[in-house]
Structures are given as C-alpha cells and as structure tokens.
Design a protein around this motif. Structure first.
Motif, PDB file in Angstrom:
ATOM      1  N   GLN A   1      41.514  31.717  51.040  1.00 56.09           N
ATOM      2  CA  GLN A   1      41.223  31.607  49.612  1.00 56.09           C
ATOM      3  C   GLN A   1      42.481  31.848  48.772  1.00 56.09           C
ATOM      4  OE1 GLN A   1      37.798  33.555  47.940  1.00 56.09           O
ATOM      5  NE2 GLN A   1      36.479  32.898  49.619  1.00 56.09           N
ATOM      6  N   LEU A   2      43.297  32.785  49.203  1.00 56.10           N
ATOM      7  CA  LEU A   2      44.543  33.040  48.488  1.00 56.10           C
ATOM      8  C   LEU A   2      45.460  31.821  48.578  1.00 56.10           C
ATOM      9  CD1 LEU A   2      46.113  35.132  46.830  1.00 56.10           C
ATOM     10  CD2 LEU A   2      47.105  35.948  48.979  1.00 56.10           C
TER      11      LEU A   2
ATOM     12  N   LYS B   1      47.147  39.493  41.329  1.00 56.30           N
ATOM     13  CA  LYS B   1      45.809  39.813  40.814  1.00 56.30           C
ATOM     14  C   LYS B   1      44.721  39.202  41.709  1.00 56.30           C
ATOM     15  CE  LYS B   1      42.966  39.419  36.665  1.00 56.30           C
ATOM     16  NZ  LYS B   1      42.895  38.923  35.288  1.00 56.30           N
ATOM     17  N   GLU B   2      44.900  37.950  42.083  1.00 60.48           N
ATOM     18  CA  GLU B   2      43.927  37.286  42.956  1.00 60.48           C
ATOM     19  C   GLU B   2      43.898  37.948  44.337  1.00 60.48           C
ATOM     20  OE1 GLU B   2      41.067  34.419  44.349  1.00 60.48           O
ATOM     21  OE2 GLU B   2      41.545  35.414  42.459  1.00 60.48           O
TER      22      GLU B   2
ATOM     23  N   TYR C   1      44.326  29.201  46.188  1.00 62.93           N
ATOM     24  CA  TYR C   1      44.720  29.606  44.837  1.00 62.93           C
ATOM     25  C   TYR C   1      46.203  29.317  44.606  1.00 62.93           C
ATOM     26  CZ  TYR C   1      45.284  32.508  40.678  1.00 62.93           C
ATOM     27  OH  TYR C   1      45.572  32.952  39.421  1.00 62.93           O
TER      28      TYR C   1
ATOM     29  N   ARG D   1      41.936  41.093  44.168  1.00 67.42           N
ATOM     30  CA  ARG D   1      40.496  40.796  44.088  1.00 67.42           C
ATOM     31  C   ARG D   1      39.948  40.487  45.482  1.00 67.42           C
ATOM     32  NH1 ARG D   1      36.959  36.807  44.040  1.00 67.42           N
ATOM     33  NH2 ARG D   1      38.481  35.175  44.406  1.00 67.42           N
ATOM     34  N   LEU D   2      40.676  39.674  46.230  1.00 65.56           N
ATOM     35  CA  LEU D   2      40.241  39.317  47.583  1.00 65.56           C
ATOM     36  C   LEU D   2      40.312  40.525  48.524  1.00 65.56           C
ATOM     37  CD1 LEU D   2      41.981  35.842  47.790  1.00 65.56           C
ATOM     38  CD2 LEU D   2      39.506  36.279  47.657  1.00 65.56           C
TER      39      LEU D   2
END
Length: 167
Positions: A87-88, A65-66, A91, A69-70
């Motif tokens: 960023q992933l 999901k993340e 996370y 989004r990215l």
C-alpha cells in the motif's frame, strides 16, 4: 564532563535507534515508521539549523504520514508488513512515480517485509540490510547520471535512518 554536542548526538542516535526498532516490528522496513519520533525530534534540537522545506521534502513528509498510518494498522494486527509495504508503494507511485533509485530501495524494503512476516529475519537483521542498501545508494548517487529528479521514497528511508538525503 562530556561535550554537549556528543551528548546531544548520543541522545539523537538512541532516539533514532528506538524509532527504528518500533518500526521494524510493524512493517519490517515500513516498521521503521511506527515511531513516536520518526524525524520529529521531540524536544531535541538538531546540530545544524533547519533547512527550508522543498516540494520534495513535503512529499517525504506525506510519505512518512502514510507510512505511520499503515504502521498503526500493522501494529494493531489489521494487516501484514507486506500488505502495508504494498500500500505504501502504491501511494509513492501516485505521489511521485517510479524511478530507478526508489524502485530499487522499495524492492529491498518489500523483500525485508516478506522475510520479517515469515519470521526469517530479526528486526535487527532487517534494519541492518536496509541501512546497507541505503548507504550503497549514498555512495552511488554522486556518480549517477542521469539522476532521477525526485528519489522521495529513498529520501524518506534515509530520513528514518538519520542519514543525509540524496541530491
């Protein structure tokens, strides 16, 4: 007349290939995430019955999901593949922490993002290299001792590539 299992498998392979292509455009390996179908089977039924979701599976889904989004941000020009990969990674570290397998797969993932952002690798080359790394871990995993408890990032990538999860 072709066997229905063969036809279904070919559709799944084609769909998976399309998904990987869309994602590679977005985030190199993270670009493997911008797919309408990252493992969502859009009407195609898997050859094997669904497995009960484990906590690790739900973490894979959170990572997916993340990543999606990215990938949308990359697709819209809001960030580079490398920034999205970083960023992933942040996370994933918050979600499950570091481990040898995920750290190694992420290092390749980020390297490929750098190469794609620099225009030094095509989408196909990037996908091929990531798949080779994943297959290497599939070979090494059975003999690995001790095994990390949650190779979530690696399983996330394996899911995107239509490969079996580790452990």
């Amino acid at each position: 007349m072709p066997d229905i299992r063969y036809t279904t498998a070919m559709i799944f392979i084609h769909k998976t290939s399309l998904q990987l292509a869309v994602l590679s455009l977005s985030l190199s390996a993270c670009s493997l995430l911008q797919q309408s179908a990252a493992p969502q089977n859009g009407g195609i039924h898997p050859a094997r019955p669904p497995v009960t979701t484990s906590p690790a599976d739900s973490k894979v889904d959170l990572l997916l999901k993340e990543a999606n989004r990215l990938a949308d941000k990359v697709k819209n020009g809001g960030m580079t593949r490398v920034a999205a990969a970083d960023q992933l990674n942040a996370y994933r570290l918050r979600l499950v922490g570091a481990n040898q397998v995920d750290d190694n797969c992420f290092a390749m993932y980020r390297y490929l993002a750098v190469q794609r952002d620099a225009g030094q690798l095509s989408q196909e080359e990037s996908q091929s290299r990531m798949e080779m790394r994943l297959r290497e871990w599939l070979r090494r995993w059975p003999k690995m001792q001790p095994k990390p408890p949650q190779p979530v990032f690696t399983n996330f990538l394996l899911k995107l590539y239509g490969l079996p999860a580790l452990g």
